[in-house]
Design an enzyme around this catalytic site. Structure first.
Site, PDB file in Angstrom:
ATOM      1  N   LEU A  40       0.668  -1.372  -0.182  1.00 56.83           N
ATOM      2  CA  LEU A  40       0.024  -0.264  -0.245  1.00 56.83           C
ATOM      3  C   LEU A  40       0.680   1.601  -0.068  1.00 56.83           C
ATOM      4  O   LEU A  40       0.294   2.036  -0.413  1.00 56.83           O
ATOM      5  CB  LEU A  40      -1.052   0.314   1.177  1.00 56.83           C
ATOM      6  CG  LEU A  40      -1.908  -0.905   1.448  1.00 56.83           C
ATOM      7  CD1 LEU A  40      -3.173  -0.729   2.069  1.00 56.83           C
ATOM      8  CD2 LEU A  40      -2.413  -1.487  -0.057  1.00 56.83           C
ATOM      9  N   ASP A  59      10.627   3.364   5.759  1.00 50.85           N
ATOM     10  CA  ASP A  59      10.526   2.114   5.959  1.00 50.85           C
ATOM     11  C   ASP A  59      11.700   1.299   6.637  1.00 50.85           C
ATOM     12  O   ASP A  59      12.590   2.015   6.626  1.00 50.85           O
ATOM     13  CB  ASP A  59       9.842   1.225   4.533  1.00 50.85           C
ATOM     14  CG  ASP A  59       9.967  -0.242   4.901  1.00 50.85           C
ATOM     15  OD1 ASP A  59       9.941  -1.500   5.573  1.00 50.85           O
ATOM     16  OD2 ASP A  59       8.367  -0.006   4.349  1.00 50.85           O
ATOM     17  N   ILE A  60      11.845  -0.370   6.852  1.00 48.47           N
ATOM     18  CA  ILE A  60      13.231  -0.659   7.447  1.00 48.47           C
ATOM     19  C   ILE A  60      13.423  -1.572   5.844  1.00 48.47           C
ATOM     20  O   ILE A  60      15.124  -1.792   5.777  1.00 48.47           O
ATOM     21  CB  ILE A  60      13.209  -2.052   8.321  1.00 48.47           C
ATOM     22  CG1 ILE A  60      11.351  -2.397   8.168  1.00 48.47           C
ATOM     23  CG2 ILE A  60      12.731  -1.108   9.686  1.00 48.47           C
ATOM     24  CD1 ILE A  60      11.596  -3.873   9.063  1.00 48.47           C
ATOM     25  N   GLY A  97       2.998   1.658   8.426  1.00 47.95           N
ATOM     26  CA  GLY A  97       4.517   0.441   9.407  1.00 47.95           C
ATOM     27  C   GLY A  97       3.828  -0.619   9.983  1.00 47.95           C
ATOM     28  O   GLY A  97       2.712  -0.274  10.519  1.00 47.95           O
ATOM     29  N   SER A 136      -7.205  -2.484  11.022  1.00 52.51           N
ATOM     30  CA  SER A 136      -7.387  -3.491   9.807  1.00 52.51           C
ATOM     31  C   SER A 136      -8.949  -3.627  10.786  1.00 52.51           C
ATOM     32  O   SER A 136      -9.275  -3.651  11.713  1.00 52.51           O
ATOM     33  CB  SER A 136      -6.392  -4.344  10.515  1.00 52.51           C
ATOM     34  OG  SER A 136      -6.818  -5.748   9.340  1.00 52.51           O
ATOM     35  N   ASN A 137      -9.059  -4.574   9.180  1.00 58.84           N
ATOM     36  CA  ASN A 137     -10.601  -5.136   9.518  1.00 58.84           C
ATOM     37  C   ASN A 137     -10.779  -6.586  10.600  1.00 58.84           C
ATOM     38  O   ASN A 137     -11.252  -6.923  11.371  1.00 58.84           O
ATOM     39  CB  ASN A 137     -11.395  -6.328   8.503  1.00 58.84           C
ATOM     40  CG  ASN A 137     -10.588  -6.642   7.888  1.00 58.84           C
ATOM     41  OD1 ASN A 137     -10.792  -7.941   8.202  1.00 58.84           O
ATOM     42  ND2 ASN A 137      -9.717  -6.372   6.739  1.00 58.84           N
ATOM     43  N   TYR A 161      -2.622  -9.884  15.326  1.00 57.47           N
ATOM     44  CA  TYR A 161      -2.423  -9.140  14.103  1.00 57.47           C
ATOM     45  C   TYR A 161      -3.522  -8.348  14.794  1.00 57.47           C
ATOM     46  O   TYR A 161      -3.198  -7.040  15.130  1.00 57.47           O
ATOM     47  CB  TYR A 161      -2.043  -9.391  12.957  1.00 57.47           C
ATOM     48  CG  TYR A 161      -2.128  -8.353  12.181  1.00 57.47           C
ATOM     49  CD1 TYR A 161      -1.900  -7.915  11.295  1.00 57.47           C
ATOM     50  CD2 TYR A 161      -3.514  -8.343  11.501  1.00 57.47           C
ATOM     51  CE1 TYR A 161      -1.759  -6.980  10.519  1.00 57.47           C
ATOM     52  CE2 TYR A 161      -3.580  -7.229  10.608  1.00 57.47           C
ATOM     53  CZ  TYR A 161      -2.917  -6.207   9.745  1.00 57.47           C
ATOM     54  OH  TYR A 161      -3.270  -5.143   9.018  1.00 57.47           O
ATOM     55  N   LYS A 165      -3.562  -3.820  15.667  1.00 56.12           N
ATOM     56  CA  LYS A 165      -4.414  -3.323  15.913  1.00 56.12           C
ATOM     57  C   LYS A 165      -5.291  -2.283  16.359  1.00 56.12           C
ATOM     58  O   LYS A 165      -5.164  -1.460  16.847  1.00 56.12           O
ATOM     59  CB  LYS A 165      -4.745  -3.162  14.403  1.00 56.12           C
ATOM     60  CG  LYS A 165      -3.942  -4.018  13.096  1.00 56.12           C
ATOM     61  CD  LYS A 165      -2.679  -2.611  13.112  1.00 56.12           C
ATOM     62  CE  LYS A 165      -2.852  -2.982  11.667  1.00 56.12           C
ATOM     63  NZ  LYS A 165      -1.144  -1.438  11.484  1.00 56.12           N
TER      64      LYS A 165
END
Ligand code: 15L
Length: 297
Positions: A40, A59-60, A97, A136-137, A161, A165
């Site tokens: 994204l 970013d990494i 990120g 996130s959903n 995850y 979030k």
């Protein structure tokens, strides 16, 4: 073919754009985009460039070199000093990120939990006014696919995850209540070029609608701390965004044009499978992740 990016409404006989486009005059002096090397992030980076005098991409992973009007910064999110330097001098942040799928807890703890706290702490110190947080959903993945929920429904995370979030959304809430930093938490569905399976006919968010969502979240006059599902105007829907109308996100794409092909590819659904029953799909059946075996499933 969808209309150009921006929010358009019917007024009388004509269509008028009512929210800014990403290519209007720069809104921000310096805008930070984290996770800029991810799927994204790579989509949004060129689309957000014109919103700021300078877009700082971070970013990494290796990033494409800075173009005119850009800076590139490497910063691991679990490294507080690196995050502090990454945030210094920016007025707003689009935070994509971190780890973006379900998996063992340790990397998610580092990048998503410690990382989001580092980010908001740095934002507080450096006077950032607004953060668009890619949630996130999967924060509500254990609702069933035959339920329609809104952002106020109690969280039902479907894994490490989703838990991370949920934590991030609570961090956003705390930093608004305590310090006045505005956030829009985007519970993104499935943002890919096209829906890959039947579930994504309901969860799909086109890249153009993703841009509309992020631009609206950055530019709406007042957002406080808002939560909104990131989903296109699909015919099948599990999420009601009415309570976030003030953000001004009007999706213009729909997964419907992909339905026939998706259903032909996946003709039969096993309704006894939790991945078919619950909104989180395959995420709800992952794990446990065994720590004694280097946290592999
Ligand atoms: C997400 O939050 C993930 O980042 C993405 O990879 C997809 O799996 C998406 O959810 C989804 O639910 O389809």
């Amino acid at each position: 073919m969808s209309p150009p990016i921006g929010i358009w409404e019917h007024r009388g006989m004509s269509e008028v754009e009512v929210t800014p486009r990403a290519d209007a005059a720069p809104r921000f002096d310096r805008l930070l985009l984290t996770g800029a090397a991810g799927g994204l992030g790579r989509e949004l980076r060129p689309r957000l460039r014109k919103l700021a005098r300078c877009l700082r991409a971070s970013d990494i992973a290796t990033l494409a070199p800075a173009e005119s009007g850009e800076e590139v910064v490497v910063a691991p999110l679990q490294d507080a000093a690196a995050v502090d330097a990454m945030v210094a001098g920016v007025s707003a942040i689009v935070h994509l990120g971190g780890v973006s799928t379900e998996g063992p807890f340790a990397p998610i703890l580092d990048a998503n939990i410690v990382g989001v706290w580092n980010l908001y702490e740095a934002a507080r110190k450096h006077g950032v006014v607004r953060i668009v947080f890619a949630s996130s959903n999967h924060v509500t993945g254990f609702y069933r696919q035959d339920e329609v929920i809104d952002p106020a429904a109690p969280m039902r995370p479907d894994g490490h995850y989703g838990l991370s979030k949920a934590f991030g959304e609570n961090v956003a809430r705390f930093y608004f209540d305590r310090y006045g930093i505005e956030s829009v938490c985007l519970r993104i569905g499935s943002s890919f070029p096209e829906p890959k399976d039947r579930r994504m006919l309901a969860t799909w968010l086109s890249y153009d609608d993703l841009e509309r969502l992020v631009v609206a979240s950055l530019t709406a006059p007042v957002v406080g701390c808002s939560v909104i599902y990131g989903v296109s105007a699909n015919t099948t829907t599990w999420w009601d965004n009415t309570s976030a109308s003030h953000v001004g996100f009007r999706p213009l794409d729909s997964s419907e044009r992909f339905r026939a092909a998706v259903e032909a590819r996946q003709p039969v659904l096993d309704r006894s499978n939790p991945a078919v029953l619950f909104q989180g799909g395959g995420f709800v059946t992952q794990g446990p992740f065994d720590r004694s075996r280097q946290e592999t499933p």
